[in-house]
Design an enzyme around this catalytic site. Sequence first.
Site, mmCIF file in Angstrom:
data_model
loop_
_atom_site.group_PDB
_atom_site.id
_atom_site.type_symbol
_atom_site.label_atom_id
_atom_site.label_comp_id
_atom_site.label_asym_id
_atom_site.label_seq_id
_atom_site.Cartn_x
_atom_site.Cartn_y
_atom_site.Cartn_z
ATOM 1 N N THR A 291 0.812 -1.207 -0.368
ATOM 2 C CA THR A 291 0.093 0.164 -0.168
ATOM 3 C C THR A 291 1.047 1.446 -0.542
ATOM 4 O O THR A 291 0.742 2.421 -0.906
ATOM 5 C CB THR A 291 -1.381 0.245 1.255
ATOM 6 N N GLU B 298 -2.444 0.054 -4.209
ATOM 7 C CA GLU B 298 -1.320 -0.823 -4.083
ATOM 8 C C GLU B 298 -0.799 -1.147 -4.992
ATOM 9 O O GLU B 298 -0.546 -0.880 -6.242
ATOM 10 C CB GLU B 298 -2.767 -2.202 -3.707
ATOM 11 N N HIS C 77 -0.239 -5.937 13.147
ATOM 12 C CA HIS C 77 -1.250 -5.258 12.324
ATOM 13 C C HIS C 77 -2.749 -5.288 12.099
ATOM 14 O O HIS C 77 -3.319 -4.348 12.271
ATOM 15 C CB HIS C 77 -0.525 -6.093 10.574
ATOM 16 N N GLU D 110 -9.668 -4.627 1.857
ATOM 17 C CA GLU D 110 -8.315 -4.373 2.384
ATOM 18 C C GLU D 110 -8.566 -5.389 4.284
ATOM 19 O O GLU D 110 -8.096 -5.420 4.740
ATOM 20 C CB GLU D 110 -7.789 -3.382 2.513
#
Lengths: 112, 489
Positions: free
Chosen positions: B189, B256, B291, B446
């Site tokens: 990204t 992306e 994450h 995402e």
Amino acid sequence: MRLMIKYCGGCNPIIKRKELAETVLTELRKKNDVELVSESADIALVVGGCPVCCVDLQPIRDQAEELFIVGGNLVNFIQVDKEQLPDQIISGIEEKLRRKEVNRIEKLARVL
Amino acid sequence: MKTAQQYMDDMRNIKIELYMFGEKVENRVDNPVIRPSVNAMAMTYKLAEDPETADIMTATSSLTGKKINRFTHLHQSPEDLVKKVKMQRLLGQRTGCCFQRCVGMDAFNAVFSTTFEMDQKHGTEYHKRFVKFMEYVQENDLAVDGCMTDARGDRSKSPGQQADPDSYLHIVEKREDGIVVRGCKLHQTGMINSHEILVMPNNSLKEGEEDWAVCFAVPLDAPGMIYVYGRQSCDTRKLENGSGIDVGNIHFGGQEVMTIFNDVFVPWERVFMCGEIDFSTMLVERFAGYHRQSYGGCKVGVGDCLIGATKAIADYQGAAKASHVKDKIVEMCHLNETLYACGIACSAEGRKTAAGNYLIDLLLANICKQNVTRFPYEIARLAQDIAGGYFVTMPSDKDFDHPEIGSLVKKYSASRADVPVEHRQRMLRLIENLTLGAAAVGYLTESMHGAGSPQAQRIMITRLVDLEHRKELAEKLCGVKENSDVDWK
């Protein structure tokens, strides 16, 4: 008065922090000599956007003699109406200043 | 710390080999398709400068004692982990899209603690090298792309079993002065908006797969790096001249990029893992954990924008007072705040690592991300429900300004008499952007696949929840097992 203004990060605010701080500053300046500083302050006005008020207070404590904490609609942890926030903050800060001046005079009197 | 303008200047000065729509892009920063994503990254610098947001956007470096951008910070406490989530929510609110810098921050913290433990076991010096790299990153306030997902070829085969060994990035040569790597990382990204790339292995590795156990950092413009820009739904709307209304989000956007490492040289001082297969799982799990926590902040911030857009369109269209509309907006808030609660919870339950930085609670981080794979879809469904169908059938902005039909288009696009038609038009385009346009790449797909697809979290949940303990609790309560707690008469 040497005034420091410190904001939280503002991730989920329920009040308009900058607007509130600017209103308070404008009103305080009508009756007081206010110098906006970033260190060695008489009072630090901490403006948090929500009641959590997650601002890191330690570095502010090192830079200001007294803290005045606003967290959303809480003024020094007491809940007030949002419309009342500026008045409550102004009167609170002025009260802190008055007390500070009284203490200073008493201390001076004791020395004399 | 860098200003947003200094960051923009950096990006202009870093020249890379980038392709988009079959052509080479020489000036990516000023390209109208790419610029919104550069703007989103620039906001991570801008808000660190702003006194109104600096408290959450900055931290004190554990390495140098200096004030740094929080995106380059090694978390020193559960409070730091909580502030990370709050910072991400704030950025999501301000950009309405992916702001790209979290992946690097998550990689820093995962690599920092893993290299420490690797050195303890193997007597290597990766941690010392990585600390030096981190000092460079913090000192120069760099944006770093955390880079994990490989091309992966045949999903039923491990890296060493692939017909093409390059399906997973690997070491192709070891030299006296460093290593040479080849492979491709997908879905990157923030890649072309970063200064540096921090590469990690994609998954757990076994004996014989040492060449795939590699972690390193290279600058964006390292020789051999090739970048190919990914397409997004509605992307060419950004190329249209005019007011920009049809884009929806007029300043910011995500992207992306396919990132090809075509025999890239990495000097030893930038190599942080080289063959230690026994630490690949730890590094992958820690990075994924951080994450998955991140999504409890950034997606919530974007959710705030979508909830705001839904409330606005309900107001504009005169539906705000309908009880079911109010209830659906409450449901959107409930879902959004549940995600935030998960992000905060896995942060508050964080623990210290041997290296000294803090790691989130892995189970709660996986629960957080599992919810993120579902709730934004429901929030988007409710937004579309309340918005009505006009956001997918509304004419182009150019038709609104057409000399012959413009007045008719405006007349029949009107809602409440006191609301300008353009306001409705803009808000509907924003809802389109977030729920099925370019921003839906970040907000929906995402959310599904970023930081691991839903099954990846379910595997971790199975591993981390002690089901036998829960079974014993039930057995004690119903008398299958003796309960020695009840020892009073």
